[in-house]
Design a protein around this motif. Structure first.
Motif: not given
Length: 480
Positions: A400-401, A191-192, A222-225, A200-202
């Motif tokens: 992702r980058a 979904t993400c 996940s990582l925000m800005h 995302v990192l699982k």
RNA sequence: CGGGGCGUGGCUCAGCUUGGUAGAGCACCUGGCUUGGGACCAGGGGGUCGCAGGUUCAAAUCCUGCCGCUCCGACCA
């Protein structure tokens, strides 16, 4: 160079690099996602914000149904005695539940809490309806709101009441329940990434971070800005702990009584916060096409000129069959409309004016790159969906980058702190498994373990804290 | 729960120091004009100044308490 007019309103959104928290609040309000209500910490989801949630719901609900789950609805009240049945669970939630003590003016004989989550209700129900192995599994999900009396709140990220889905399943065997837990985590990851363009990192949560009452908790992070991490979804394996506390038993093929094995999993409107903070920019929201309530906004230019509205309407009718299309024929200035729909994150804009009509063309403008493409009117049915796909891929690749650029490795707590102070993000480091070391990391580096990633690697031979030999990699960060 | 900032038309804010009948810009409504990056002109509507006490002849302004929003921290699925 640039004209001064109109700049003031554009600046109404605080720049993300100046003040990220303020930028977030500005975007939420300017894009009309939600509004504050008269109840502290509770928010009003406005049509545009709710439409985003509906799209997420629709996508996930289809995934749930496709994997055999059924929707149900449980009451919003839980009697105190029921909440008390599983001791870790109640210890985890009791401090933040809201209590109903009166019905009308009559005091209740037993107070009721407003559900902070519904494990206890599902368990009580499962205990009643399950007799035989033939009754298993039960694969249930419910869409509802829950209440947690948080001390500080922020739109989408933390509110007293929020919308979510909570899946609750019971299985005959531990293996089957474990497989369910992972299956649902994979659906969340999908979904993400495939729907929301959020990489995302699982992984698995440490014991300290796991859900109250769970045997193991899995997460997609996940990582925000701004480099802070946010848990986008979570999936728990309960073993038979709740089954024992609530007496959920069945008779197996050999006629023996067995306890069921249970899971639960959830995603909340918090994920909209992630959507905003992963893709947004200084002009406002940037919505990935699949979740965007409006995918294509048609802005006719010089609407008073003969034939413009007619042509724009014709294009709208054609495009509406293919993508979620809107047209703005209000008498606002075109520039105003451009800014407005950029603020709302509409992925693609179609401009059509007298000059275009003359040449049988339109101008398509991407929200993410602002790149303009001139396309023949004959080709829009193929070009628009194509561009939307390209935008999704570009957003995912960009996010992702950014995540990779903000992922580092550390070998000591001091180094971890130094990295996070300089550039917040994910930091990989080895950990011995001792909670004392995890506590130390929090104390020294103000970071928490985000997860033990499924994709393990070795960045050192010893624990970042105590120096004991270990093979376990943990990703650390500062979280929302 | 601790610390900072804020609360005045829908929005952003001025006015408060030194008390004396409520202001601006934007938005909104009407008409005109304009339309390829947040136009312009004219007219118009809208506020018991967060709430409750107190001081005073008089409170948006001074004092006390409370509530809410926001940011940081602590806490937290």
């Amino acid at each position: 160079m640039e004209k001064d007019k109109g700049k003031k309103l554009v600046e109404a959104i605080t720049s993300m690099d100046v003040d990220f928290a303020q930028w977030y609040t500005d975007v939420v309000k300017k894009a009309e996602l939600c509004d504050y209500s008269s109840v502290r910490g509770c928010m009003i989801l406005r049509p545009y914000g709710y439409a985003i949630w509906e799209n997420i719901q629709r996508y996930m609900d289809d995934e749930f149904k496709a994997t055999g789950h059924e929707n149900v609805y449980m009451p919003m009240f839980i009697p105190e005695s029921l909440l008390q049945k599983e001791k870790d669970h109640v210890a985890g939630f009791a401090p933040e539940v809201a209590w109903v003590t009166h019905g009308g003016s009559e005091p209740l004989t037993e107070r009721l809490c407003v559900r902070p989550t519904s494990e206890t209700l599902f368990c009580e129900h499962f205990a009643k309806i399950v007799q035989s192995y033939k009754d298993l599994p039960k694969l249930y999900n419910q869409w509802c709101s829950v209440v947690r009396w948080e001390k500080t709140t922020r739109p989408f990220l933390r509110s007293l009441e929020f919308l979510w889905q909570e899946g609750h399943t019971i299985h005959a065997t531990a293996e089957e329940a474990q497989a369910e837990t992972i299956q649902m985590l994979d659906i969340y990851a999908k979904t993400c990434e495939e729907f929301l363009a959020i990489p995302v990192l699982k992984g698995k949560k440490t014991d300290k971070e796991k859900f109250a009452g769970a045997e193991s908790t899995y997460t997609v992070e996940s990582l925000m800005h701004d480099g802070k991490s946010l848990q986008c979804g979570t999936s728990h394996y309960f073993g038979d702990g709740f089954a024992q506390a609530f007496g959920i038993q069945y008779t197996d093929k050999e006629g023996k009584l067995q306890y069921v094995h249970e899971t639960s999993w959830g995603v909340s409107t918090r994920i909209i916060g992630a959507l905003i903070m992963v893709h947004g920019d200084d002009s406002g929201l940037v919505l990935p096409p699949k979740v965007a309530p409006i995918q294509l906004m048609i802005v006719p230019i010089a609407t008073h000129k003969e034939g413009v509205i007619e042509k724009a309407t014709e294009l709208k009718n054609r495009m509406a069959k293919i993508v979620r299309t809107r047209m703005d024929i209000s008498d606002k200035q075109p520039g105003w409309k451009f800014s407005e729909y950029e603020m709302k994150g509409v992925p693609l804009r179609l401009e059509v004016g007298p000059k275009d009509i003359e040449k049988n063309q339109v101008v398509l403008v991407r929200r993410d790159t602002r790149e303009k493409t001139i396309v023949s009117m004959d080709d829009i049915e193929t070009r628009v969906p194509q561009l939307l796909d390209e935008i999704h891929a570009a957003l995912l690749a960009k996010a992702r980058a950014a995540q990779e650029a903000k992922t580092c490795a550390a070998t000591s707590v001091e180094e971890l702190k130094e990295i996070l102070d300089r550039q917040p993000g994910f930091v990989k480091a080895m950990w011995c498994g001792d909670q004392a070391c995890e506590d130390k990391v929090k104390e020294v580096a103000t970071a928490t373990s985000r997860c033990i990633p499924f994709a393990q690697e070795k960045v050192a031979d010893t624990c970042l804290c105590c120096g004991k030999p270990t093979n376990t990699l943990v990703v650390w960060g500062r979280a929302y």
